[in-house]
Design an enzyme around this catalytic site. Structure first.
Site, PDB file in Angstrom:
ATOM      1  N   LYS A 135      -2.905 -62.406   4.907  1.00 62.96           N
ATOM      2  CA  LYS A 135      -2.476 -62.751   6.261  1.00 62.96           C
ATOM      3  C   LYS A 135      -2.353 -64.266   6.426  1.00 62.96           C
ATOM      4  O   LYS A 135      -1.519 -64.744   7.191  1.00 62.96           O
ATOM      5  CB  LYS A 135      -3.442 -62.161   7.288  1.00 62.96           C
ATOM      6  CG  LYS A 135      -3.273 -60.663   7.476  1.00 62.96           C
ATOM      7  CD  LYS A 135      -1.870 -60.345   7.981  1.00 62.96           C
ATOM      8  CE  LYS A 135      -1.710 -58.916   8.438  1.00 62.96           C
ATOM      9  NZ  LYS A 135      -0.355 -58.631   8.935  1.00 62.96           N
ATOM     10  N   TYR A 153      -7.094 -58.988   2.533  1.00 71.01           N
ATOM     11  CA  TYR A 153      -6.416 -58.974   3.840  1.00 71.01           C
ATOM     12  C   TYR A 153      -6.327 -60.391   4.403  1.00 71.01           C
ATOM     13  O   TYR A 153      -5.247 -60.845   4.809  1.00 71.01           O
ATOM     14  CB  TYR A 153      -7.187 -58.064   4.796  1.00 71.01           C
ATOM     15  CG  TYR A 153      -6.554 -57.943   6.168  1.00 71.01           C
ATOM     16  CD1 TYR A 153      -5.300 -57.347   6.317  1.00 71.01           C
ATOM     17  CD2 TYR A 153      -7.198 -58.410   7.309  1.00 71.01           C
ATOM     18  CE1 TYR A 153      -4.718 -57.230   7.573  1.00 71.01           C
ATOM     19  CE2 TYR A 153      -6.618 -58.289   8.563  1.00 71.01           C
ATOM     20  CZ  TYR A 153      -5.377 -57.700   8.690  1.00 71.01           C
ATOM     21  OH  TYR A 153      -4.790 -57.576   9.929  1.00 71.01           O
ATOM     22  N   SER A 202       0.250 -61.893  11.989  1.00 71.61           N
ATOM     23  CA  SER A 202      -0.827 -62.123  11.023  1.00 71.61           C
ATOM     24  C   SER A 202      -2.121 -61.554  11.602  1.00 71.61           C
ATOM     25  O   SER A 202      -2.126 -60.460  12.178  1.00 71.61           O
ATOM     26  CB  SER A 202      -0.916 -63.621  10.724  1.00 71.61           C
ATOM     27  OG  SER A 202      -2.003 -63.896   9.899  1.00 71.61           O
ATOM     28  N   SER A 203      -3.202 -62.298  11.532  1.00 75.60           N
ATOM     29  CA  SER A 203      -4.484 -61.830  12.074  1.00 75.60           C
ATOM     30  C   SER A 203      -5.443 -63.014  12.156  1.00 75.60           C
ATOM     31  O   SER A 203      -5.407 -63.906  11.300  1.00 75.60           O
ATOM     32  CB  SER A 203      -5.080 -60.767  11.152  1.00 75.60           C
ATOM     33  OG  SER A 203      -6.416 -60.503  11.520  1.00 75.60           O
TER      34      SER A 203
HETATM   35  N1  LIG Z   1      -5.107 -53.596  15.159  1.00 74.23           N
HETATM   36  C1  LIG Z   1      -5.767 -54.701  14.914  1.00 74.23           C
HETATM   37  O1  LIG Z   1      -6.977 -54.823  15.199  1.00 74.23           O
HETATM   38  C2  LIG Z   1      -5.059 -55.882  14.289  1.00 74.23           C
HETATM   39  C3  LIG Z   1      -5.681 -57.137  14.345  1.00 74.23           C
HETATM   40  C4  LIG Z   1      -5.046 -58.219  13.786  1.00 74.23           C
HETATM   41  C5  LIG Z   1      -3.819 -58.070  13.181  1.00 74.23           C
HETATM   42  N2  LIG Z   1      -3.227 -56.857  13.133  1.00 74.23           N
HETATM   43  C6  LIG Z   1      -1.923 -56.740  12.464  1.00 74.23           C
HETATM   44  O2  LIG Z   1      -0.987 -56.211  13.375  1.00 74.23           O
HETATM   45  C7  LIG Z   1      -0.039 -55.414  12.670  1.00 74.23           C
HETATM   46  C8  LIG Z   1       0.025 -54.028  13.297  1.00 74.23           C
HETATM   47  O3  LIG Z   1      -1.260 -53.463  13.250  1.00 74.23           O
HETATM   48  P1  LIG Z   1      -1.599 -52.063  13.985  1.00 74.23           P
HETATM   49  O4  LIG Z   1      -3.073 -52.008  14.089  1.00 74.23           O
HETATM   50  O5  LIG Z   1      -0.744 -51.910  15.180  1.00 74.23           O
HETATM   51  O6  LIG Z   1      -1.116 -51.045  12.843  1.00 74.23           O
HETATM   52  P2  LIG Z   1      -1.110 -49.442  12.825  1.00 74.23           P
HETATM   53  O7  LIG Z   1      -1.573 -48.893  14.113  1.00 74.23           O
HETATM   54  O8  LIG Z   1      -1.824 -49.051  11.571  1.00 74.23           O
HETATM   55  O9  LIG Z   1       0.458 -49.133  12.653  1.00 74.23           O
HETATM   56  C9  LIG Z   1       1.086 -49.575  11.476  1.00 74.23           C
HETATM   57  C10 LIG Z   1       2.576 -49.457  11.599  1.00 74.23           C
HETATM   58  O10 LIG Z   1       3.159 -50.029  10.404  1.00 74.23           O
HETATM   59  C11 LIG Z   1       3.929 -49.037   9.755  1.00 74.23           C
HETATM   60  N3  LIG Z   1       3.887 -49.251   8.313  1.00 74.23           N
HETATM   61  C12 LIG Z   1       2.820 -49.224   7.482  1.00 74.23           C
HETATM   62  N4  LIG Z   1       3.207 -49.466   6.221  1.00 74.23           N
HETATM   63  C13 LIG Z   1       4.558 -49.639   6.256  1.00 74.23           C
HETATM   64  C14 LIG Z   1       5.531 -49.894   5.284  1.00 74.23           C
HETATM   65  N5  LIG Z   1       5.213 -50.038   3.986  1.00 74.23           N
HETATM   66  N6  LIG Z   1       6.829 -49.998   5.658  1.00 74.23           N
HETATM   67  C15 LIG Z   1       7.174 -49.842   6.967  1.00 74.23           C
HETATM   68  N7  LIG Z   1       6.289 -49.607   7.938  1.00 74.23           N
HETATM   69  C16 LIG Z   1       4.994 -49.501   7.588  1.00 74.23           C
HETATM   70  C17 LIG Z   1       3.328 -47.711  10.188  1.00 74.23           C
HETATM   71  O11 LIG Z   1       4.277 -46.686   9.985  1.00 74.23           O
HETATM   72  P3  LIG Z   1       3.785 -45.146   9.920  1.00 74.23           P
HETATM   73  O12 LIG Z   1       3.491 -44.773  11.351  1.00 74.23           O
HETATM   74  O13 LIG Z   1       4.943 -44.420   9.342  1.00 74.23           O
HETATM   75  O14 LIG Z   1       2.564 -45.105   9.051  1.00 74.23           O
HETATM   76  C18 LIG Z   1       3.054 -48.027  11.659  1.00 74.23           C
HETATM   77  O15 LIG Z   1       4.242 -47.976  12.408  1.00 74.23           O
HETATM   78  C19 LIG Z   1      -0.473 -55.414  11.204  1.00 74.23           C
HETATM   79  O16 LIG Z   1       0.241 -56.400  10.497  1.00 74.23           O
HETATM   80  C20 LIG Z   1      -1.939 -55.793  11.282  1.00 74.23           C
HETATM   81  O17 LIG Z   1      -2.395 -56.410  10.109  1.00 74.23           O
HETATM   82  C21 LIG Z   1      -3.816 -55.752  13.675  1.00 74.23           C
END
Ligand SMILES: NC(=O)c1ccc[n+]([C@@H]2O[C@H](COP(=O)([O-])OP(=O)(O)OC[C@H]3O[C@@H](n4cnc5c(N)ncnc54)[C@H](OP(=O)(O)O)[C@@H]3O)[C@@H](O)[C@H]2O)c1
Length: 276
Positions: free
Chosen positions: A182, A178, A164-165
């Site tokens: 989440k 969002y 989640s977040s």
């Molecule tokens: N980064 C942050 O600051 C943060 C903070 C809190 C929570 N989160 C949560 O942590 C999780 C990962 O975040 P991240 O920042 O690591 O994300 P990211 O760098 O944007 O990577 C997203 C990943 O999800 C895949 N994806 C996107 N849409 C998809 C779909 N419809 N079906 C299958 N795969 C899909 C992407 O595939 P492609 O490479 O093919 O696009 C990629 O592998 C998310 O749920 C996000 O909300 C992130």
């Protein structure tokens, strides 16, 4: 090897462990071609779990294959396969499940990590129905219907982990959809812990990262990142955003037998940015 913000090496993300506590288990990590999902895939693999590495866009094929190669070479005996699938779509969800069953060799899917998520930013007046659907389809609908398809194959001792977040609780501007979507992940953890606990022997937990240095975070608007900076600077543990390596081991623990008495919980993985 990349360095984290402390100048320490990130090598431990791919080094094999001495104890392969997830050996023989099979996992699905949605959205694991990069970012937090890739880190989780590597963490589960170095503990010995087989991993379905999922991604959706053509441009991430090589990245996903590279995660698979790293897993195969990490020395834990883990197997891995890259599957291009949009986890929002029912037929693609089936593809992911079928890949996991093939990988497992014993028709069991032991660990399901719902990591794929959409975190686009938008002020309330600009939210469109399409924007709403895009985020809720991935953050709310996909975990429900993928879980439905996995449960029949998940033996007792199974683990479901939702990423989640902290935003779900924080009131961050531009996060109407969002944050709400989440927050649903925390609810899933509580409801499914009850529904799947005694009856099926499955634990369900949620992990709430704060800002983490990934493409997803740096794709945010500069205005959003600037607005968040004072908050990041006041993070109790250290004045920085999180690293993937800060999050993945928490998921490793929640996937393990050692977490058997933890279910329905939400772990705040944000250096104390949010203290509840
Ligand atoms: N980064 C942050 O600051 C943060 C903070 C809190 C929570 N989160 C949560 O942590 C999780 C990962 O975040 P991240 O920042 O690591 O994300 P990211 O760098 O944007 O990577 C997203 C990943 O999800 C895949 N994806 C996107 N849409 C998809 C779909 N419809 N079906 C299958 N795969 C899909 C992407 O595939 P492609 O490479 O093919 O696009 C990629 O592998 C998310 O749920 C996000 O909300 C992130």
């Amino acid at each position: 090897m990349t360095q984290n913000h402390n100048g320490r090496s990130n090598a431990s993300m791919v080094e094999p462990r001495k104890v392969y506590d997830l050996a023989g288990l099979t996992s699905i990590v949605t959205g694991s071609s990069r970012g937090i999902g890739a880190g989780i895939a590597l963490e589960l693999a170095r503990r010995g779990a087989n991993v379905v590495v999922n991604y959706t866009s053509d441009k991430s094929k090589n990245a996903a294959e590279s995660i698979v190669s790293t897993i195969k070479g990490c020395g834990s005996g883990a197997r891995a396969i890259a599957i291009q699938a949009n986890v929002v779509l029912p037929d693609d969800q089936k593809k992911v499940v079928e890949a996991a069953l093939e990988l497992s060799g014993d028709e069991a899917i032991n660990i399901l990590v719902h990591n794929a998520g959409n975190g686009d930013d938008c002020y309330l007046p600009e939210i469109t129905e399409d924007f709403y659907s895009m985020q809720t389809d991935l953050n709310v609908k996909a975990p429900i219907f993928l879980t439905q398809k996995v449960i029949p194959h998940m033996p007792r001792g199974g683990r479901i982990i939702l990423i989640s977040s902290c935003s779900a609780r924080m009131g961050v501007a531009q996060h109407t959809v969002y944050a709400a979507s989440k927050a649903s992940n925390e609810s899933f953890a509580r409801v499914w812990a009850t529904e799947l606990g005694q009856s099926k022997g499955i634990t369900v937990n949620c992990v709430n990262p704060g800002p983490v240095a990934t493409d997803g975070y740096f794709d945010s608007t500069q205005e959003f990142i600037d607005d968040l900076k004072p908050l990041v600077d006041s993070t109790p543990a250290e004045a920085r955003v999180g690293e993937v390596r800060d999050i993945a081991p928490i998921v490793g623990f929640l996937a393990s037998e050692e977490s058997r008495w933890v279910t329905g919980s939400t772990v705040s993985a944000c250096g104390g940015l949010l203290l509840f």
